[in-house]
Design a protein around this motif. Structure first.
Motif, mmCIF file in Angstrom:
data_model
loop_
_atom_site.group_PDB
_atom_site.id
_atom_site.type_symbol
_atom_site.label_atom_id
_atom_site.label_comp_id
_atom_site.label_asym_id
_atom_site.label_seq_id
_atom_site.Cartn_x
_atom_site.Cartn_y
_atom_site.Cartn_z
ATOM 1 N N ASP A 1 -4.136 -1.861 9.918
ATOM 2 C CA ASP A 1 -2.803 -2.262 10.369
ATOM 3 C C ASP A 1 -2.908 -3.569 11.133
ATOM 4 N N GLY A 2 -2.021 -4.492 10.781
ATOM 5 C CA GLY A 2 -2.024 -5.779 11.459
ATOM 6 C C GLY A 2 -0.695 -6.481 11.315
ATOM 7 N N LYS A 3 -0.639 -7.711 11.825
ATOM 8 C CA LYS A 3 0.598 -8.471 11.756
ATOM 9 C C LYS A 3 1.003 -8.777 10.320
ATOM 10 N N ALA A 4 0.025 -8.861 9.425
ATOM 11 C CA ALA A 4 0.311 -9.186 8.032
ATOM 12 C C ALA A 4 0.763 -7.952 7.248
ATOM 13 N N GLY A 5 0.769 -6.787 7.884
ATOM 14 C CA GLY A 5 1.177 -5.570 7.214
ATOM 15 C C GLY A 5 0.105 -4.505 7.265
ATOM 16 N N SER A 6 0.314 -3.465 6.507
ATOM 17 C CA SER A 6 -0.624 -2.345 6.480
ATOM 18 C C SER A 6 -1.310 -2.286 5.117
ATOM 19 N N SER B 1 6.451 -3.012 -0.712
ATOM 20 C CA SER B 1 5.230 -2.234 -0.880
ATOM 21 C C SER B 1 4.662 -2.581 -2.251
ATOM 22 N N ALA B 2 3.354 -2.654 -2.337
ATOM 23 C CA ALA B 2 2.700 -3.052 -3.581
ATOM 24 C C ALA B 2 1.370 -2.331 -3.690
ATOM 25 N N ALA B 3 0.889 -2.203 -4.925
ATOM 26 C CA ALA B 3 -0.367 -1.497 -5.155
ATOM 27 C C ALA B 3 -1.121 -2.141 -6.305
ATOM 28 N N ILE B 4 -2.427 -2.200 -6.149
ATOM 29 C CA ILE B 4 -3.332 -2.641 -7.206
ATOM 30 C C ILE B 4 -4.332 -1.517 -7.437
ATOM 31 N N LEU B 5 -4.436 -1.082 -8.675
ATOM 32 C CA LEU B 5 -5.380 -0.021 -9.019
ATOM 33 C C LEU B 5 -6.299 -0.530 -10.110
ATOM 34 N N THR B 6 -7.579 -0.557 -9.824
ATOM 35 C CA THR B 6 -8.580 -0.935 -10.816
ATOM 36 C C THR B 6 -9.527 0.229 -11.019
ATOM 37 N N GLY B 7 -10.067 0.325 -12.210
ATOM 38 C CA GLY B 7 -10.957 1.444 -12.492
ATOM 39 C C GLY B 7 -11.869 1.176 -13.665
ATOM 40 N N TYR B 8 -12.933 1.952 -13.712
ATOM 41 C CA TYR B 8 -13.891 1.934 -14.812
ATOM 42 C C TYR B 8 -14.033 3.376 -15.288
ATOM 43 N N VAL B 9 -13.706 3.631 -16.547
ATOM 44 C CA VAL B 9 -13.630 4.986 -17.077
ATOM 45 C C VAL B 9 -14.635 5.139 -18.214
ATOM 46 N N VAL B 10 -15.422 6.205 -18.155
ATOM 47 C CA VAL B 10 -16.394 6.527 -19.196
ATOM 48 C C VAL B 10 -16.036 7.888 -19.776
ATOM 49 N N SER B 11 -15.897 7.969 -21.102
ATOM 50 C CA SER B 11 -15.597 9.229 -21.789
ATOM 51 C C SER B 11 -16.724 9.520 -22.773
ATOM 52 N N ALA C 1 -8.305 1.556 -5.183
ATOM 53 C CA ALA C 1 -6.865 1.399 -4.982
ATOM 54 C C ALA C 1 -6.619 0.657 -3.674
ATOM 55 N N ILE C 2 -5.803 -0.379 -3.748
ATOM 56 C CA ILE C 2 -5.400 -1.142 -2.560
ATOM 57 C C ILE C 2 -3.883 -1.102 -2.491
ATOM 58 N N ASN C 3 -3.361 -0.546 -1.410
ATOM 59 C CA ASN C 3 -1.928 -0.459 -1.208
ATOM 60 C C ASN C 3 -1.520 -1.310 -0.006
ATOM 61 N N TYR C 4 -0.379 -1.967 -0.147
ATOM 62 C CA TYR C 4 0.110 -2.884 0.877
ATOM 63 C C TYR C 4 1.545 -2.532 1.237
ATOM 64 N N TYR C 5 1.837 -2.548 2.536
ATOM 65 C CA TYR C 5 3.192 -2.271 3.017
ATOM 66 C C TYR C 5 3.509 -3.236 4.149
ATOM 67 N N ASN C 6 4.719 -3.846 4.085
ATOM 68 C CA ASN C 6 5.086 -4.788 5.143
ATOM 69 C C ASN C 6 6.592 -5.041 5.090
ATOM 70 N N ASP D 1 14.120 7.775 -2.332
ATOM 71 C CA ASP D 1 13.991 6.357 -2.004
ATOM 72 C C ASP D 1 12.792 6.116 -1.093
ATOM 73 N N VAL D 2 12.599 6.983 -0.119
ATOM 74 C CA VAL D 2 11.508 6.807 0.833
ATOM 75 C C VAL D 2 10.156 7.049 0.169
ATOM 76 N N ILE D 3 10.072 8.041 -0.710
ATOM 77 C CA ILE D 3 8.822 8.306 -1.431
ATOM 78 C C ILE D 3 8.417 7.081 -2.249
ATOM 79 N N GLU D 4 9.405 6.409 -2.851
ATOM 80 C CA GLU D 4 9.118 5.202 -3.628
ATOM 81 C C GLU D 4 8.415 4.144 -2.803
ATOM 82 N N LYS D 5 8.661 4.111 -1.507
ATOM 83 C CA LYS D 5 8.126 3.071 -0.639
ATOM 84 C C LYS D 5 6.920 3.553 0.160
ATOM 85 N N THR D 6 6.370 4.687 -0.186
ATOM 86 C CA THR D 6 5.232 5.258 0.526
ATOM 87 C C THR D 6 3.922 4.724 -0.041
ATOM 88 N N PRO D 7 2.982 4.280 0.789
ATOM 89 C CA PRO D 7 1.694 3.786 0.294
ATOM 90 C C PRO D 7 0.957 4.828 -0.547
#
Length: 816
Positions: free
Chosen positions: A609-614, A669-679, A655-660, A155-161
């Motif tokens: 880290d701030g009042k709005a979260g991490s 906890s939330a995460a946004i991952l964006t990427g550009y991939v070249v193969s 990657a932008i991770n948010y915890y509050n 459960d705790v790992i699920e909520k880890t940034p």
């Protein structure tokens, strides 16, 4: 203790879904029956507020609830019934304080600590932040939050940034799959559902921190490009007996069950621990495949459409036994034996329709598979503290033996297009693919703290592996008469010796700067024989440097720049030249000619880290040289899939991770991952690959405290991966969802979960092979409802078993 399990079909599945809101409503009613609200503050004698004070509500000898004071020293409890209670106030810098109270209505209890607790060789300067950016990892000090109360480690790992998990036990770090789990710097071999079930069985009350390592240093094995999750537990030395028992069931299209028992006894200089688990996992996957052939001639196949319905059952027993003996306060020796088994039975029924310009044909293929595997491992370990300066030596000797069999019988019949009746038997064959793997390894690690600012680590490892694979293909020529097809049968033998050296230098230069430099040298000698002909003869040496630079400004904001290099060797199953058939003209094949993949990563990270979260922001680029990827091969009308080294992949990600915790009852906890991939690359007679794609993934994990006193919790987990093209494969949108209700009753934990209610967790692929196009859809029967019950017994403050990083962990990771 007995749990009744009900078998029901899809109609009853929807009936269960209607019950979930009713259960949720009953939880709300229970909350509404709360009677008393208790709040207060904690301060020093000079009325300075004290944060991070653990406040507990005790009735008799039972702790009913816990909370932690905020930075203003305030705390609160809701839903306390009338009665006599004791409130305990604990802080590392002060003596414990207890207040007794008879509660009849809302109450305010303010406390002033009067005595400073003297700690040997410890000076408290300031509270430790929830998130710390160390030079090579992000440290989540979860022990200073209320997450540890009433949860388990999974459960705790699920909520880890930076971390996202899936229902099948998969763990991603910054969107990269295959993360490795360590406990107290010792690697856990378990993966997938076995790892998830194990971590689910461990209560999180004794957790101190979770460390996320996206770019491992040279100290760690160079094998694998994924990161590391290191679970840190508090150090307790009390003696006694502890244990955990768990049972679970999950209903998808069919029913699955699992059970486990963990025991640990610490007495004097001896520590003995053991675990036993057994599971029965069943699924009914569904898949469709459409193959569009290039128009070459009028009589050429235009399209092939294959629909498949599978039904499999996997029994997976396992056990382990460990013994540690403390020779004296500075020296420990130990033994660890592990066994894991897997018995897999599967039926795969596929209907295939071929479309021609003037006529069509219809066939039905029935596949019956029996697979089994057993893994035995033995570890002998010594750990010693050599002197008062902290020099330590660790030695591990490991033996691993793996045995597997894979037997399959396939029958293909031609069917009538009008009524699906069998016209004649088109093909019948059987295959057998036994595999044997043996490994012996020796590993020595030395840690040397030179002074307060500098430390050195050195190590050496030797590993010897032998693999023996046989693939037998037989056609049925008459009733009960089978004849070997020598053109498809083979025997493959593979020997591998890996020797490695590593060294790291860690330096902290004052308040602002720190760096960690490392290098790992590995020599690999590999030889392989296919039907007694040497086809693999490699002797190569790789150098894997790592470097970390950390800067902390005057406002204590940190920036870390990291550079690392690693290697991914083919799995032993991938180099086994076996074949698994879907139809007589569609199969997956192993590839003994796979080469290792080199992986390089550069990363810049920053935590706010701030009042709005991490917020944790991570910019990275990576280069995968000689990437291994499963690709289709066109041989006439037959499609063969196998893994190849097609070329290189270049990735650029943000990657932008948010915890509050915006409200006392809501944690997000939330995460946004964006990427550009070249193969870039080619395979199969110069089929060119030149692809550029944008990657986007959104995930969230939200926990709602329905009743803190009654220990009722609800969780919503969602992860959506948007369409993207990887190599030559267009991957469709995938949405993973889970709703979870959990209640703790003393030492019992009960969890009710519903997964993939929208049936949106599907694999959708569009593959391009020159003028050939393949459209694949696969659903692994993930929609279901689960129930889990666990019980912790014994003296829960006992120090757990001594985890260790055995020398064979990288080898086990390459087993099937």
């Amino acid at each position: 203790m007995r749990i009744s399990m009900y078998w029901f079909r899809e109609a009853k599945f929807y009936h269960m879904l209607k019950i979930v809101p009713v259960v949720f409503f009953l939880f709300i009613i229970q909350v509404a029956s709360a009677q008393i609200f208790v709040k207060g503050s904690v301060a020093t004698e000079k009325k300075v507020p004290i944060g991070l004070v653990v406040v507990s509500v005790q009735q008799g000898s039972t702790i009913l609830d816990n909370t932690v004071t905020d930075s203003s020293g305030h705390y609160q409890f809701k839903s306390i019934k009338k009665g006599v209670y004791k409130f305990l106030f604990r802080h590392i810098a002060y003596q414990d304080t207890a207040v007794s109270a008879i509660l009849t209505n809302d109450t305010v209890i303010n406390v002033q600590f009067k005595g400073i607790q003297m700690l040997s060789e410890v000076v408290i300067h300031a509270k430790k932040p929830i998130f710390e950016r160390e030079i090579d990892r992000l440290r989540f000090n979860v022990g200073q939050t209320d997450l540890v109360f009433g949860n388990n480690i999974w459960d705790v790992i699920e909520k880890t940034p930076l971390v996202t998990v899936s229902a099948d036990g998969g763990i991603k770090i910054s969107g990269t799959t295959g993360a490795v789990v360590y406990i107290n710097n010792k690697k856990k071999v378990l993966t997938g559902t076995a790892l998830r079930d194990y971590l689910n069985s461990l209560p999180s009350d004794n957790l101190e921190a979770i460390e996320v390592i996206t770019t491992p240093s040279s100290k760690y094995d160079a094998e694998g490009g994924a990161g590391i999750i290191n679970i840190i537990t508090k150090k307790n030395k009390e003696e006694g007996f502890i244990g955990n028992a768990s049972l679970s069931t999950r209903q998808t299209a069919v029913n699955s069950q699992a059970g486990s028992l963990y025991l640990n006894e610490r007495e004097g200089k001896w520590n003995i621990y053991s675990s036993v688990y057994m599971g029965n996992r069943s699924r009914k996957p569904e898949s469709t495949k459409d193959i569009f052939y290039p128009p070459v001639a009028s009589d050429r196949l235009i399209r092939r459409s294959v629909s498949s319905l599978n039904n499999f059952q996997i029994l997976y027993p396992g056990t382990s036994l460990g013994i540690d003996h403390q020779i004296d306060p500075n020296h420990v020796v130990g033994l660890l034996f592990d066994y894991s088994g897997n018995w897999h039975k599967e039926t795969r029924n596929a209907n295939s329709r071929d479309f021609y310009q003037n006529a069509d044909s219809l066939t039905s293929t029935d596949n019956r598979d029996k697979l089994s595997s057993q893994t035995y491992s033995l570890n002998l370990n010594y750990q010693g503290k050599l002197d008062s300066s902290g020099k330590t030596l660790s030695i591990d000797f490991d033996v691993v033996e793996y045995r597997s069999t894979n037997n399959s019988v396939s029958k293909t019949d031609a069917l009538s297009l009008t009524n699906n009746d069998i016209i004649f038997n088109k093909d019948r064959f059987r295959t057998a693919s036994p595999q044997q793997i043996g490994n012996h390894s020796l590993k020595v690690d030395f840690e040397w703290p030179v002074n307060k600012s500098t430390s050195l680590n050195f190590g050496v490892k030797m590993s010897f592996s032998g693999i023996d694979n046989t693939f037998l293909f037989e056609n049925r020529v008459d009733e009960n008469i089978w004849l070997e097809d020598h053109s498809k049968s083979n025997a493959f033998r593979y020997d591998e010796n890996i020797n490695s050296l590593y060294g790291t230098w860690n330096y902290k230069g004052g308040v602002h700067w720190a760096y960690l430099l490392g290098i790992r040298l590995e020599n690999t000698n590999a030889k392989g024989w296919l039907d007694n002909t040497k086809v693999v003869d490699r002797n190569y040496t790789n150098v894997f440097p790592t470097a970390f630079l950390k800067y902390t400004n005057s406002k204590k904001k940190t920036y870390v720049l990291a550079v690392s290099s690693r290697i991914t060797r083919p799995g032993y199953g991938d180099v086994n030249p076996f074949r698994t058939y879907t139809t007589d003209q569609t199969y997956f094949e192993g590839n003994p000619f796979l080469s290792p993949t080199k992986y390089y990563r550069e990363e810049l990270s920053h935590t706010i880290d701030g009042k709005a979260g991490s917020f944790t922001i991570q910019l990275s680029s990576s280069q995968t040289i000689g990437e291994i990827y499963a690709l289709p091969f066109d041989s006439g009308d037959t499609i063969a899939n196998k893994k190849v080294n097609y070329g290189n992949k270049y990735s650029y990600t943000n990657a932008i991770n948010y915890y509050n915790q915006p409200l006392p009852w809501w944690r997000i906890s939330a995460a946004i991952l964006t990427g550009y991939v070249v193969s870039k690359g080619s395979y199969a007679n110069n089929v060119s690959i030149d692809n550029k794609s944008i990657y986007l993934s959104l995930s969230t994990n939200q926990t709602f405290i329905i009743s803190k006193k009654s220990k009722f919790y609800a969780s919503l987990i969602a992860n959506n991966t948007f369409p993207a093209t990887i190599v030559n494969t267009r991957i469709g949108n995938r949405l993973e969802t889970e709703i979870r209700l959990r209640k703790s009753i003393g030492a019992f934990n009960l969890t009710l979960s519903a997964q993939d209610l929208l049936k949106s967790n599907k694999d959708r692929y569009n593959i391009v092979l020159g003028d050939l196009r393949i459209r694949d859809n696969y659903y692994n029967d993930t929609r279901g409802i689960g129930l889990a019950l666990s019980y912790n017994f014994g003296k829960q403050t006992v120090k757990d078993k001594r985890n260790r990083d055995t020398g064979s962990d990288d080898v086990k990771g390459r087993l099937m």
